[in-house]
Every structure is written in C-alpha cells, then in structure tokens.
Enzyme design. Structure first.
Site, PDB file in Angstrom:
ATOM      1  N   CYS A  89       0.816  -1.223   0.000  1.00  0.00           N
ATOM      2  CA  CYS A  89       0.000   0.000   0.000  1.00  0.00           C
ATOM      3  C   CYS A  89       0.844   1.265   0.000  1.00  0.00           C
ATOM      4  CB  CYS A  89      -0.944  -0.005   1.201  1.00  0.00           C
ATOM      5  SG  CYS A  89      -2.303  -1.191   1.067  1.00  0.00           S
TER       6      CYS A  89
ATOM      7  N   ASN B 145      -2.794  10.708   0.754  1.00  0.00           N
ATOM      8  CA  ASN B 145      -1.400  10.975   1.115  1.00  0.00           C
ATOM      9  C   ASN B 145      -0.417  10.047   0.407  1.00  0.00           C
ATOM     10  OD1 ASN B 145      -2.029   8.614   2.505  1.00  0.00           O
ATOM     11  ND2 ASN B 145      -0.982   9.223   4.385  1.00  0.00           N
ATOM     12  N   LYS B 146      -0.932   9.138  -0.426  1.00  0.00           N
ATOM     13  CA  LYS B 146      -0.067   8.178  -1.105  1.00  0.00           C
ATOM     14  C   LYS B 146       0.593   8.811  -2.348  1.00  0.00           C
ATOM     15  CE  LYS B 146      -0.739   4.414   1.423  1.00  0.00           C
ATOM     16  NZ  LYS B 146      -2.042   4.452   2.017  1.00  0.00           N
ATOM     17  N   GLN B 147       1.509   8.053  -2.938  1.00  0.00           N
ATOM     18  CA  GLN B 147       2.236   8.533  -4.113  1.00  0.00           C
ATOM     19  C   GLN B 147       1.292   8.874  -5.256  1.00  0.00           C
ATOM     20  OE1 GLN B 147       2.876   5.893  -2.199  1.00  0.00           O
ATOM     21  NE2 GLN B 147       5.038   5.267  -2.244  1.00  0.00           N
TER      22      GLN B 147
ATOM     23  N   TYR C  11      -5.007   6.208  -0.785  1.00  0.00           N
ATOM     24  CA  TYR C  11      -5.490   7.326   0.017  1.00  0.00           C
ATOM     25  C   TYR C  11      -4.778   8.616  -0.433  1.00  0.00           C
ATOM     26  CZ  TYR C  11      -7.220   9.664   4.228  1.00  0.00           C
ATOM     27  OH  TYR C  11      -7.861  10.513   5.090  1.00  0.00           O
TER      28      TYR C  11
END
Length: 371
Positions: A156, A182-184, A180
């Site tokens: 994830c 805040n992910k890459q 989500y």
C-alpha cells in the site's frame, strides 16, 4: 500555532479533474469501463496478468486473507510496526496475527525473527514494504517455501518500488495497494489487488461484489461476500494518476533528496538509507532520533513552531484493543525502541526547498534543545 507547511498533499492535475468530470457527464458512476481500464493499466504497470480494483487498501488486504481461506486456528505472521489494517484484515477472518520484529534500518520485518515465529499453526505471512522500502523478499519467500506458507504483500505504501529489479506487487501470492490522498498516487479512497493467479483474482472479484459470480444473475450469490467495489470516479482518477506515475514518483524523489541533503549534518537525526538492491518509492519521510531522545518532546516543540509531524507507527502489539483481544504481547525490542524515536516530517511531491529548509532548521533546534 497555525501550520504553514502541509503534512501531505495530493498532486491533482487538470487532466485528473477532466477525467473525473467526464465520468460524471457519462452518467455511469459504478460497475463501468473505468474500473476495468484501471485494472488493466495497473496489471500492466506491475507486470502481472490480473488486477482487482476495490474500495480501499484495507479492503484489498481483507479480500486476500479471505480468498486464501484463513480462519480460526490459523496464525499469520505480520510486522507490528505498520498500520492497523494489517492486523484487522487477519482478525476479520478469525485468524490470529503473530507479530514479528523489524530491521532497524528498513523498518521491515526481520527475516530471522520471522522464521523463529513459525509454528504448526502458521498459514501465511503478511509482509509490508514499510514507507515504500521493499522488504527482504528473497529471504521472506525462502521462509515461506520451507514451511509451505502463503505470502501476501502489503504494498500500500510502495507503488513503483523495485526489489532486485522486480517491481513490487508481483511477489508472493498477491499484493495489496492503497490510494489514500497521502499516497504517491491517489484515487481519493480506493485500492487494488495484483496477482499472477487467475483463480485468486476471480475469487476476489466475486468477494468484492457481494459474492456474485462473474456470469451469474444480479441477485444470485455464490458465496458470502462484501461491498468492496471501486466506483467509476475513483477509477478514472486512478487511471489518470497512473498515467503520470513516473512524474509523481520523481517529484517525491526530489523532495526526499532535499531532506537528505539538509538533514545529514544534524547529529542525532538518522535519515532513511535505502539498501542498494532496492528502488524505494517515497511514501513518507521518516527520520530516527538518536539514542537518548524520544519523539514526543521533539514533535511538541515542532508543533509550537508551526511544523506538523506524525508518529509513525504505534506498535500494533501495544494497541489497547489488540492487547485485550490477544493477551499480553511478546516483546519486540527493535520495534519498541524505534517507535519511541521515529518521526514523519511533512512530505509530498510539491515541497519547496524553502519549506524543507524551514523544517530542517526547526528540527535541528528542537533536537538540540532535547525537545
């Protein structure tokens, strides 16, 4: 004090917005072509035949534990230094998580402790590529082979990472990705499963869709399932983001390099040091404070200066509900020591050098003052 630097920030382009608006105008908001196209694009990117898009990374992990047939009496080895969804995905099936200590430099599960925790009840390993640094997959897969264990990759936090040239998401029985904000890359809320197994992919497709069969009638259910489908808006955003994933990762590489350069000269602050045989995909930027320092006073001092931080992670084996459910935990000395000294700094692909300098200057001051 008001925070001047965002802790995280999604990277949304005009193309992303147009892709979502086009879905809204189409009137097809669920069970449509965007999800199928996103799955095909993700499978191609990872290099596996199958991908199954779902509503979250947690849903992806749960579907995999369910599809692998885990249940009461089974044990699953999992690091304690990770997000709570890993333990929950195991508990949802009635199986029991058994927590493994971590390596001090990568924050990933320690292969030696992994093997030491295997018992006749162990059925699977849930490995995590912590903060986007691949776990030691050769050793993990060797342990699994020796003991006949299934392996799930919690990827994830690691889209785009590689281990000895192999892209994360193509190792073990299957991998789970989460998107989500805040992910890459992001789909808002959403996740995806990648796997080489057609059988596993077909079962996960059924389970995410209330247990319906692929060719069955809408109100005919072959098994108990879940409502874990991804919607068309999220899938369209995911397709658009994935189309420029190399750019998104490069921007995060640049932000991490700025932190590396600025923080290396600060005594008592250890910056991340990826191993030479991996390509890390930067999810968050976590520093480790030196011996004798603890994170809470430093985080408080930074907050007073308007610098947001996060405590990554609170060990799962010390979480109140898990202690109540599983009993007194075994000690995990490396996990426990690092959890008191790790801090996630503000991080995203659009950080400026001025922002990095401001964070670094205030971190150095907070460390010198002992918090």
């Amino acid at each position: 004090m008001q925070e001047r630097i965002p802790m995280s920030s999604p990277d949304i382009s005009e193309e992303d917005i147009a892709a979502v608006v086009a879905v809204l105008r189409s009137g097809r908001l669920a069970l449509g072509p965007q999800a199928e196209a996103f799955e095909a694009a993700m499978a191609g990117y990872v290099g596996v035949p199958h991908a199954v898009a779902v509503s979250s990374g947690t849903a992806a992990l749960h579907l995999l534990t369910a599809a692998l047939g885990l249940g009461p009496g089974d044990e699953v080895l999992v690091p304690s230094f990770t997000f709570v969804s890993c333990a929950n995905a195991i508990l949802y099936t009635g199986a029991r998580p058994v927590f493994v200590d971590i390596e001090a430099d990568t924050f990933n599960l320690d292969p030696a402790d992994l093997e030491a925790k295997v018992t006749p009840r162990t059925k699977a390993i849930l490995a995590v590529d912590a903060f986007g640094h691949p776990a030691e997959w050769d050793q993990i897969l060797a342990v699994a082979s020796r003991h006949g264990l299934a392996v799930i990759d919690d990827a994830c936090e690691a889209i785009g990472a590689t281990y000895r040239g192999a892209r994360i998401g193509a190792l073990g029985e299957a991998a789970a990705f989460g998107f989500y904000p805040n992910k890459q890359m992001t789909t808002g809320e959403g996740g995806i499963i990648t796997t080489r197994s057609e059988k596993l992919a077909r079962l996960c497709r059924s389970l995410r869709n209330q247990g319906r069969g692929e060719m069955g009638a809408w109100l005919t259910h072959e098994r108990m399932g879940f409502n874990y489908r991804i919607d068309e808006l999220s899938a369209a955003l995911g397709r658009s983001q994935l189309a420029r994933i190399d750019t998104l990762l490069a921007k995060r590489d640049r932000a991490a390099a700025m932190y590396d350069d600025r923080l290396r000269g600060i005594d008592a602050v250890r910056v991340p040091a990826p191993r030479p045989h991996v390509r890390k995909s930067h999810f968050v930027y976590v520093v480790t404070l030196g011996e004798g320092l603890t994170r809470d006073p430093v985080m408080t001092a930074l907050a007073e200066r308007g610098i947001p931080t996060r405590a990554y992670f609170e060990p799962l084996h010390q979480q109140p509900y898990l202690r109540k459910r599983l009993g007194t935990p075994a000690r995990l000395p490396v996990t426990e020591a690092l959890a008191r000294r790790t801090i996630a700094l503000p991080f995203h692909g659009n950080l400026t050098r001025a922002q990095v300098n401001e964070v670094a200057t205030n971190l150095a001051a907070a460390v010198r003052a002992g918090g």
